[in-house]
Scaffold this active site. Structure first.
Site, short mmCIF file in Angstrom:
data_model
loop_
_atom_site.label_atom_id
_atom_site.label_comp_id
_atom_site.label_asym_id
_atom_site.label_seq_id
_atom_site.Cartn_x
_atom_site.Cartn_y
_atom_site.Cartn_z
N ASP A 42 -1.74 4.61 8.09
CA ASP A 42 -2.02 5.78 8.94
C ASP A 42 -2.50 5.28 10.30
OD1 ASP A 42 -3.34 8.01 10.15
OD2 ASP A 42 -3.48 9.01 8.23
N ASP A 99 0.87 -1.19 0.00
CA ASP A 99 0.00 0.00 0.00
C ASP A 99 0.90 1.23 0.00
OD1 ASP A 99 -2.30 1.50 -0.05
OD2 ASP A 99 -3.15 0.69 1.80
N ASP A 100 0.28 2.39 -0.28
CA ASP A 100 1.09 3.62 -0.30
C ASP A 100 1.51 4.03 1.10
OD1 ASP A 100 -1.56 4.27 0.34
OD2 ASP A 100 -1.71 5.93 -1.09
O1 PRP Z 1 -4.12 3.20 7.96
P1 PRP Z 1 -5.43 3.79 7.56
O2 PRP Z 1 -5.94 4.82 8.55
O3 PRP Z 1 -6.47 2.77 7.21
O4 PRP Z 1 -5.17 4.67 6.24
C1 PRP Z 1 -4.39 4.22 5.16
C2 PRP Z 1 -5.24 3.96 3.94
O5 PRP Z 1 -5.94 5.15 3.57
C3 PRP Z 1 -5.75 5.42 2.19
O6 PRP Z 1 -6.71 4.73 1.40
P2 PRP Z 1 -8.18 5.34 1.13
O7 PRP Z 1 -9.16 4.74 2.10
O8 PRP Z 1 -8.10 6.83 1.11
O9 PRP Z 1 -8.57 4.81 -0.29
P3 PRP Z 1 -7.76 4.91 -1.68
O10 PRP Z 1 -6.53 4.07 -1.53
O11 PRP Z 1 -8.69 4.37 -2.69
O12 PRP Z 1 -7.42 6.35 -1.93
C4 PRP Z 1 -4.37 4.84 1.90
O13 PRP Z 1 -4.23 4.52 0.53
C5 PRP Z 1 -4.35 3.60 2.76
O14 PRP Z 1 -4.90 2.49 2.08
O1 HPA Z 2 -1.71 11.19 5.13
C1 HPA Z 2 -2.44 10.71 4.22
N1 HPA Z 2 -2.34 11.13 2.92
C2 HPA Z 2 -3.10 10.63 1.92
N2 HPA Z 2 -4.02 9.68 2.10
C3 HPA Z 2 -4.17 9.21 3.36
N3 HPA Z 2 -5.02 8.27 3.83
C4 HPA Z 2 -4.81 8.16 5.15
N4 HPA Z 2 -3.86 9.02 5.56
C5 HPA Z 2 -3.43 9.70 4.45
MG MG Z 3 -5.86 3.06 0.18
#
Ligand code: PRP
Ligand code: HPA
Ligand code: MG
Length: 168
Positions: free
Chosen positions: A106, A102-103
């Protein structure tokens, strides 16, 4: 995590992201070989492409999870697409031998949800915050919990006022 707790900004350029994702691949190389890669979409798509290229992985599966439905505000964690059973069965017990990308992590709620599906897989993110760090096996850069990471795919070029005029 809600808006008022994310006071610091950590903007990441495409170039920096590529370097950090490549650094992640270097580190992961020592934990392989991996049978396949599970990408947590959507945020994991870009680092997954870079890591897969560097490690020569061609078996790629997605698990689609959304938890930030409204910019910085976290809501319910929804699994929009599960991991194909065939991929789980082809791996070792509990996903052993699979790499999950994952990117960022958080609060850790997204990664925890996938960890419940693949307890023995190797979990990796490019960036990590303290609340979620322990769910991840490998990451590159840690930022504080009150920092919001701005990814290059979420940004565009815009005018910046001179520093002497103050921050808007
Ligand atoms: O540790 P956490 O608090 O769960 O946050 C981290 C997750 O939040 C974001 O995804 P998002 O739900 O925004 O979806 P996306 O990847 O489709 O943008 C990010 O890409 C992680 O997958
Ligand atoms: O710090 C952040 N940046 C972008 N997306 C996210 N989703 C959870 N935390 C973050
Ligand atoms: Mg995500």
């Amino acid at each position: 995590m809600s808006d008022d707790r994310q006071q610091k900004a950590f903007p990441v350029s495409w170039d920096q992201f590529h370097r950090d994702a490549r650094a992640l691949a270097w580190r992961l190389h020592g934990f392989g070989p991996f049978q396949g890669l599970i990408c947590i979409t959507r945020g994991g798509l870009v680092p997954a492409a870079i890591v897969a290229r560097e490690l020569g992985l061609r078996l790629i599966e997605t698990v689609s999870i959304a938890s930030y439905h409204d910019y910085k505000n976290q809501g319910e964690t929804l699994v929009l697409k599960p991991i194909a059973q065939a991929v789980i069965e082809a791996a070792g017990e509990g996903g052993r031998g699979l790499l999950v990308i994952d990117d960022l992590v958080d609060t850790g709620s997204t990664a925890r949800q996938v960890r419940a599906m693949l307890p023995n897989a190797h979990f990796a993110t490019v960036y990590a915050k303290p609340l979620g760090r322990d769910v991840i096996d490998t990451f590159i850069t840690e930022v504080s919990q009150d920092t919001w990471i701005y990814f290059p795919w979420d940004m565009g070029l815009s005018f910046q006022p001179p520093i002497r005029d103050g921050v808007a």
